[in-house]
Write a protein that holds these residues in place. Structure first.
Motif, PDB file in Angstrom:
ATOM      1  N   LYS A  18      56.055  15.933 -75.908  1.00 55.74           N
ATOM      2  CA  LYS A  18      56.220  16.865 -74.788  1.00 55.74           C
ATOM      3  C   LYS A  18      55.488  18.186 -75.026  1.00 55.74           C
ATOM      4  O   LYS A  18      54.892  18.758 -74.105  1.00 55.74           O
ATOM      5  CB  LYS A  18      57.716  17.153 -74.553  1.00 55.74           C
ATOM      6  N   VAL A  19      55.524  18.703 -76.255  1.00 54.41           N
ATOM      7  CA  VAL A  19      54.854  19.973 -76.509  1.00 54.41           C
ATOM      8  C   VAL A  19      53.339  19.789 -76.428  1.00 54.41           C
ATOM      9  O   VAL A  19      52.607  20.699 -76.014  1.00 54.41           O
ATOM     10  CB  VAL A  19      55.292  20.589 -77.866  1.00 54.41           C
ATOM     11  N   GLY A  20      52.859  18.607 -76.785  1.00 55.97           N
ATOM     12  CA  GLY A  20      51.433  18.315 -76.600  1.00 55.97           C
ATOM     13  C   GLY A  20      51.061  18.282 -75.132  1.00 55.97           C
ATOM     14  O   GLY A  20      49.993  18.789 -74.728  1.00 55.97           O
ATOM     15  N   ASP A  21      51.942  17.716 -74.328  1.00 54.46           N
ATOM     16  CA  ASP A  21      51.694  17.680 -72.875  1.00 54.46           C
ATOM     17  C   ASP A  21      51.607  19.088 -72.293  1.00 54.46           C
ATOM     18  O   ASP A  21      50.734  19.396 -71.483  1.00 54.46           O
ATOM     19  CB  ASP A  21      52.826  16.925 -72.161  1.00 54.46           C
ATOM     20  N   VAL A  22      52.545  19.947 -72.699  1.00 51.02           N
ATOM     21  CA  VAL A  22      52.571  21.286 -72.115  1.00 51.02           C
ATOM     22  C   VAL A  22      51.387  22.114 -72.604  1.00 51.02           C
ATOM     23  O   VAL A  22      50.860  22.960 -71.870  1.00 51.02           O
ATOM     24  CB  VAL A  22      53.931  21.984 -72.364  1.00 51.02           C
ATOM     25  N   ALA A  23      50.909  21.880 -73.822  1.00 48.07           N
ATOM     26  CA  ALA A  23      49.709  22.581 -74.304  1.00 48.07           C
ATOM     27  C   ALA A  23      48.508  22.213 -73.447  1.00 48.07           C
ATOM     28  O   ALA A  23      47.719  23.082 -73.040  1.00 48.07           O
ATOM     29  CB  ALA A  23      49.451  22.239 -75.768  1.00 48.07           C
ATOM     30  N   GLU A  24      48.369  20.928 -73.157  1.00 43.11           N
ATOM     31  CA  GLU A  24      47.265  20.476 -72.296  1.00 43.11           C
ATOM     32  C   GLU A  24      47.411  21.049 -70.890  1.00 43.11           C
ATOM     33  O   GLU A  24      46.440  21.501 -70.279  1.00 43.11           O
ATOM     34  CB  GLU A  24      47.223  18.944 -72.235  1.00 43.11           C
ATOM     35  N   GLU A  25      48.629  21.036 -70.386  1.00 44.81           N
ATOM     36  CA  GLU A  25      48.893  21.500 -69.024  1.00 44.81           C
ATOM     37  C   GLU A  25      48.626  22.986 -68.873  1.00 44.81           C
ATOM     38  O   GLU A  25      47.925  23.421 -67.947  1.00 44.81           O
ATOM     39  CB  GLU A  25      50.344  21.186 -68.675  1.00 44.81           C
ATOM     40  N   VAL A  26      49.134  23.787 -69.797  1.00 44.09           N
ATOM     41  CA  VAL A  26      48.937  25.237 -69.725  1.00 44.09           C
ATOM     42  C   VAL A  26      47.465  25.580 -69.895  1.00 44.09           C
ATOM     43  O   VAL A  26      46.931  26.442 -69.184  1.00 44.09           O
ATOM     44  CB  VAL A  26      49.807  25.957 -70.782  1.00 44.09           C
ATOM     45  N   GLY A  27      46.784  24.893 -70.822  1.00 38.71           N
ATOM     46  CA  GLY A  27      45.360  25.137 -71.007  1.00 38.71           C
ATOM     47  C   GLY A  27      44.571  24.856 -69.740  1.00 38.71           C
ATOM     48  O   GLY A  27      43.706  25.649 -69.337  1.00 38.71           O
ATOM     49  N   ARG A  28      44.881  23.745 -69.108  1.00 45.69           N
ATOM     50  CA  ARG A  28      44.181  23.384 -67.863  1.00 45.69           C
ATOM     51  C   ARG A  28      44.470  24.410 -66.766  1.00 45.69           C
ATOM     52  O   ARG A  28      43.561  24.806 -66.015  1.00 45.69           O
ATOM     53  CB  ARG A  28      44.632  21.983 -67.425  1.00 45.69           C
ATOM     54  N   GLN A  29      45.698  24.855 -66.684  1.00 46.27           N
ATOM     55  CA  GLN A  29      46.070  25.826 -65.648  1.00 46.27           C
ATOM     56  C   GLN A  29      45.376  27.175 -65.866  1.00 46.27           C
ATOM     57  O   GLN A  29      44.936  27.814 -64.914  1.00 46.27           O
ATOM     58  CB  GLN A  29      47.588  25.991 -65.619  1.00 46.27           C
ATOM     59  N   ILE A  30      45.267  27.612 -67.111  1.00 50.05           N
ATOM     60  CA  ILE A  30      44.550  28.857 -67.388  1.00 50.05           C
ATOM     61  C   ILE A  30      43.080  28.710 -67.019  1.00 50.05           C
ATOM     62  O   ILE A  30      42.489  29.596 -66.391  1.00 50.05           O
ATOM     63  CB  ILE A  30      44.715  29.259 -68.877  1.00 50.05           C
ATOM     64  N   GLU A  31      42.480  27.592 -67.399  1.00 44.67           N
ATOM     65  CA  GLU A  31      41.062  27.364 -67.102  1.00 44.67           C
ATOM     66  C   GLU A  31      40.791  27.331 -65.600  1.00 44.67           C
ATOM     67  O   GLU A  31      39.705  27.698 -65.153  1.00 44.67           O
ATOM     68  CB  GLU A  31      40.605  26.053 -67.741  1.00 44.67           C
ATOM     69  N   GLU A  32      41.799  26.926 -64.829  1.00 43.80           N
ATOM     70  CA  GLU A  32      41.640  26.842 -63.372  1.00 43.80           C
ATOM     71  C   GLU A  32      42.190  28.084 -62.663  1.00 43.80           C
ATOM     72  O   GLU A  32      42.310  28.094 -61.438  1.00 43.80           O
ATOM     73  CB  GLU A  32      42.349  25.587 -62.854  1.00 43.80           C
ATOM     74  N   TYR A  33      42.505  29.128 -63.433  1.00 46.91           N
ATOM     75  CA  TYR A  33      42.998  30.411 -62.909  1.00 46.91           C
ATOM     76  C   TYR A  33      44.312  30.256 -62.139  1.00 46.91           C
ATOM     77  O   TYR A  33      44.621  31.059 -61.265  1.00 46.91           O
ATOM     78  CB  TYR A  33      41.939  31.081 -62.022  1.00 46.91           C
ATOM     79  N   ARG A  34      45.092  29.243 -62.500  1.00 45.53           N
ATOM     80  CA  ARG A  34      46.419  29.068 -61.891  1.00 45.53           C
ATOM     81  C   ARG A  34      47.440  29.685 -62.858  1.00 45.53           C
ATOM     82  O   ARG A  34      48.247  29.006 -63.468  1.00 45.53           O
ATOM     83  CB  ARG A  34      46.678  27.593 -61.611  1.00 45.53           C
TER      84      ARG A  34
END
Length: 878
Positions: A612-628
């Motif tokens: 789960k923590v791996g999932d959230v790292a990927e998710e947060v990284g993607r959201q930052i990169e997309e300015y969300r």
């Protein structure tokens, strides 16, 4: 051991100093890393941190810290703007206190005073940005009037002049009669005012007793009228086109011209034209070849072109005198109240005059074409995309850019005049003298350049241009510009024009436009309203991390932030929750182990949380990169508070209290490892508490958290995920039902699962003790037959869950409560929907009020639907 409470003030200064001492913010052009570059929009050197700054610099810092952790050579190029008019006014006010004016000192000594002030007081906002946690590369800090930037400004001006793209001309500009300078549209504040419209009769030449009626809001300018315009299709005036009227008081014959600017539906349909004192009239004058007469001087007093008795009179005194004279001549027809907007200088606070004067201009239409094409073809992308339309609208209708200002502080224009008025534009006075010829007397232009001119060069002048530096080679084109929508025209567009013209490439790949920070009711913050929230006060009270996280969590694309102090306080509580979780880990011996391999844990709950923590790292990284940004904050918030604190730490308590030593040690190591991953993911948004916990949770660390790598996913166990997610779903469902139906927390319920598969039955057996404890149950078991009577039904996975609540509550009272809540909310929602369906309300109310009402309806509807669902479940159980 960690202190009982997190004290932001105790750690912020300490960690910021350590970061700087360790050069943690420094970019290195010699590294082989890929670059990631953000140009800090240079705040005014006179400025103090406000909430808009706090938002934009927090978002930029998140991007920089994240990309630094992703292994990029991250350059956040800092600096400040010399802020011509604003800075000059600050120093002039200071001198006033000493009984001295700038004219007493003279230009050179006055400018020396400004440099002295800058050294003493000009670093305030930079210090405040440090408090916010901004990890800019301060060793590379620039100033728009430092030597390098000044050379770049001269180079650009000279080159554009020699390319025919800068020229000098007499045109109308926004003139500030107090500051004695032209100002940009951005520096003009449009104020709503209840003014008047005066209607005058202008006599037709040679036709006694015949008049044409015109309306004006500024009678003092009529002395400069050179025409009267009517619409070419206005039947009332077709026969008058080409004839003259006699301008009263002045007794000058002026023509009646046909122009579509005149609106037949407005007033009399005839418009007095004063090309020297109105921007629209100026354009009509050009189209109709009308004379331009300037009747005001630099102080907005009537000049030598006015009749003698008006000369030297203040414009507003002249207004009254002219109206009185027109009335005495029998030519004042009527006066009407007239709501209108009046332009004021945002610095001087006086009414701005369109004034005809010699100024320097850039042919912006030529420079705009490639800058327009760059966005159209996707070389530069606006986020949100809707702002491209704002950019297109302005660029496709761009006007010459007035770049000269009649003040002393700024980049003095590199132009010299000889005695015949010939101009020589060169890098230095020596070169100008050489161009003019030996013995020719030269005088330098006294005007300085618009502050936006030097700001337009920021993406490349700060990297060493016009020299071909390694920094320029590596960091240009930059990755993203983060800014507000209000300066798309004044800064973004001009950086695009200058960057493409001088560098051959766009200055940035992305332009992220963030929204405004408003008060909690959606109103714009202003000192006069008393609704300003000071970010420094919030930092003092709740810490920089809480301030940063609040702004991030509310920074949804395209939506203004409605900020309340309570929101900052709420996210301070999140920091406290995180701190307490770390203390729990310490108290239970959960110590980071450098040799721990999270990919090889055995216990299902540990395999679940590692995945789960791996999932959230990927998710947060993607959201930052997309300015969300708001989604990134909400993702890590939900995981930290919910998945980790509320679920995982509770799930593992029985393990830690048990006797299986291998499971205990694995769980302790997993807990510490997952907390470390959370600190990594939180760091870009909450740098201080994450760095403090990173330092405190282990006896020794190889490096600071700011320099650590972003987490990667190391494990994905589908079976463990399915089992633990089912467990969370089941317990949550029971808890929600208990809450919505007001079942007392002290009551232990009976729960039955019907239709469960063998997999679900096995999960129930393995986790029965956890379910009983965390859902507060007397029993939970699988049944062969459905139990409808007295039970609320829910579906979890493949089973129907029957929750016996009826035996533990006053059903009639609860049913009455829910029905009352629903009726009350139906009434409130109905009233608000009626108001929103009223076109008059929607068109007249401020946009933020309408938006607040719509948001409230949505929130109340969602709440009401939950009550209705709860009632339906209760009724079905009877």
């Amino acid at each position: 051991m960690l202190d009982k409470k997190f004290d932001p003030a105790a750690v912020e200064e300490k960690h910021y100093k350590l970061w700087e001492d360790n050069n943690a913010f420094a970019a290195d052009h010699t590294s082989g890393k890929d670059p990631y570059t953000i140009m800090m929009p240079p705040p005014n050197v006179t400025g103090s941190l406000h909430m808009g700054h706090a938002l934009t610099f927090t978002l930029q810092d998140i991007l920089i810290r994240y990309n630094r952790m992703k292994g990029k050579d991250a350059l956040w190029q800092p600096g400040t703007d010399h802020a011509g008019i604003a800075t000059q006014m600050v120093v002039e006010r200071r001198l006033e206190g000493e009984g001295v004016t700038r004219h007493d000192l003279g230009r050179e000594k006055f400018i020396d005073k400004i440099w002295e002030w800058k050294e003493e007081s000009g670093g305030t906002i930079v210090k405040q940005l440090r408090r916010l946690g901004a990890s800019a590369d301060w060793a590379k800090e620039r100033f728009t009037m430092d030597d390098g930037c000044s050379e770049a400004v001269r180079k650009v001006f000279v080159q554009l002049y020699k390319e025919g793209l800068i020229y000098r001309d007499k045109k109308l500009v926004n003139w500030d009669p107090k500051l004695h300078t032209a100002i940009s549209d951005l520096e003009v504040e449009q104020r709503e005012t209840n003014g008047k419209m005066w209607y005058f009769n202008y006599p037709l030449e040679g036709e006694d007793g015949k008049y044409i009626m015109v309306g004006t809001t500024r009678p003092e300018t009529m002395l400069g009228d050179t025409g009267v315009a009517v619409h070419p299709d206005d039947e009332r005036y077709k026969d008058l086109i080409g004839k003259n009227v006699i301008l009263p008081i002045v007794n000058r014959a002026i023509p009646i011209v046909a122009d579509e600017y005149a609106d037949p539906e407005k007033g009399s349909g005839a418009v007095k034209i004063t090309p020297g004192h109105d921007f629209n009239d100026y354009e009509v004058g050009k189209r109709c070849d009308l004379e331009i007469i300037n009747v005001l001087d630099m102080n907005a007093k009537l000049n030598e072109n006015a009749p003698e008795k008006y000369q030297g009179m203040d414009r507003f005194d002249a207004r009254k005198a002219i109206v009185d004279e027109m009335e005495s001549l029998g030519l004042l027809v009527k006066i009407e109240e007239n709501p209108m907007t009046v332009p004021y200088g945002d610095r001087s606070g006086v009414v701005i005059e369109p004034w005809l004067t010699d100024q320097w201009f850039v042919k912006a239409d030529v420079l705009a074409k490639p800058a327009l094409e760059a966005v159209e073809t996707g070389k530069t992308r606006f986020v949100p995309k809707q702002w491209e339309n704002t950019y297109y609208e302005w660029m496709r209708n761009i006007q010459p850019w007035c770049i000269s200002r009649q003040i002393w502080w700024g980049h003095q224009i590199p132009a010299w005049f000889d005695e015949n008025g010939n101009v020589y534009v060169e890098m230095t006075e020596e070169e100008a003298q050489k161009a003019a010829g030996e013995g020719v007397q030269l005088t330098r232009e006294t005007d300085v350049l618009d502050t936006w001119f030097s700001s337009a060069l920021w993406p490349f002048s700060t990297l060493g241009w016009p020299e071909k530096t390694p920094e320029l080679e590596k960091y240009y084109t930059t990755d993203v510009l983060v800014t507000g929508f209000d300066i798309i025209f004044f800064w973004v567009a001009r950086m695009m024009m200058m960057g493409i013209h001088f560098m051959g490439e766009v200055p940035f790949k992305d332009v992220y436009i963030h929204a405004l920070v408003r008060d909690e009711h959606g109103a714009k913050m202003s000192k006069s309203k008393g609704n300003v929230i000071d970010p420094l006060e919030m930092i003092d009270e709740f810490g920089a991390d809480a301030m940063r996280f609040t702004l991030t969590a509310m920074a949804a694309q395209g939506r203004d932030i409605k900020l309340a102090k309570s929101r900052v306080e709420g996210y301070r509580n999140f920091a406290t929750k995180l701190w307490n979780a770390a203390r729990f880990c310490q108290m239970n011996g959960c110590q980071p182990d450098a040799g721990f391999d999270a990919a090889n844990v055995k216990h299902p709950v540990n395999r679940w949380i590692v995945g789960k923590v791996g999932d959230v790292a990927e998710e947060v990284g993607r959201q930052i990169e997309e300015y969300r940004f708001n989604e990134s904050a909400n993702s890590i918030y939900g995981f930290s508070w919910g998945t980790f604190c509320d679920w995982y730490l509770e799930f593992t308590k029985p393990i830690l209290a048990g006797s299986d030593e291998a499971a205990i040690e694995e769980t302790k190591a997993t807990t510490a490892w997952v907390l470390d991953q959370i600190l990594h993911i939180l760091h870009p948004t909450m740098p201080y508490i994450s760095e403090e916990l990173w330092e405190s949770m282990a006896n020794e660390r190889a490096n600071q958290l700011i320099s650590s790598a972003w987490p990667e996913k190391v494990l994905d166990d589908a079976d463990a995920n399915a089992e633990m997610d089912w467990l969370v779903d089941l317990i949550s469902t029971i808890r929600t039902t208990r809450s919505e139906l007001n079942v007392p927390g002290s009551v232990k319920l009976d729960v039955y699962l019907h239709g469960a598969s063998d997999v679900t039955a096995a999960r129930l057996v393995r986790n029965k003790d956890l379910i009983l404890r965390m859902a507060r149950l007397e029993k939970v078991e699988i049944v062969a037959e459905a139990i409808a009577q007295g039970c609320v039904q829910e579906v979890v996975g493949d089973a129907t869950v029957f929750i016996n609540v009826v035996d533990h509550m006053d059903v009639a009272a609860e049913k009455a409560r829910l029905e009352k809540e629903i009726a009350n909310l139906d009434k409130i929602i109905g009233g608000k929907e009626k108001k929103l369906s009223n076109d008059k309300f929607v068109s007249n109310a401020p946009a933020e009020v309408v938006e607040t009402e719509r948001t409230k309806v949505a929130e109340l509807t969602e709440k009401n639907n939950k009550f209705k669902e709860a009632l339906a479940r209760l009724v079905s159980a009877l």
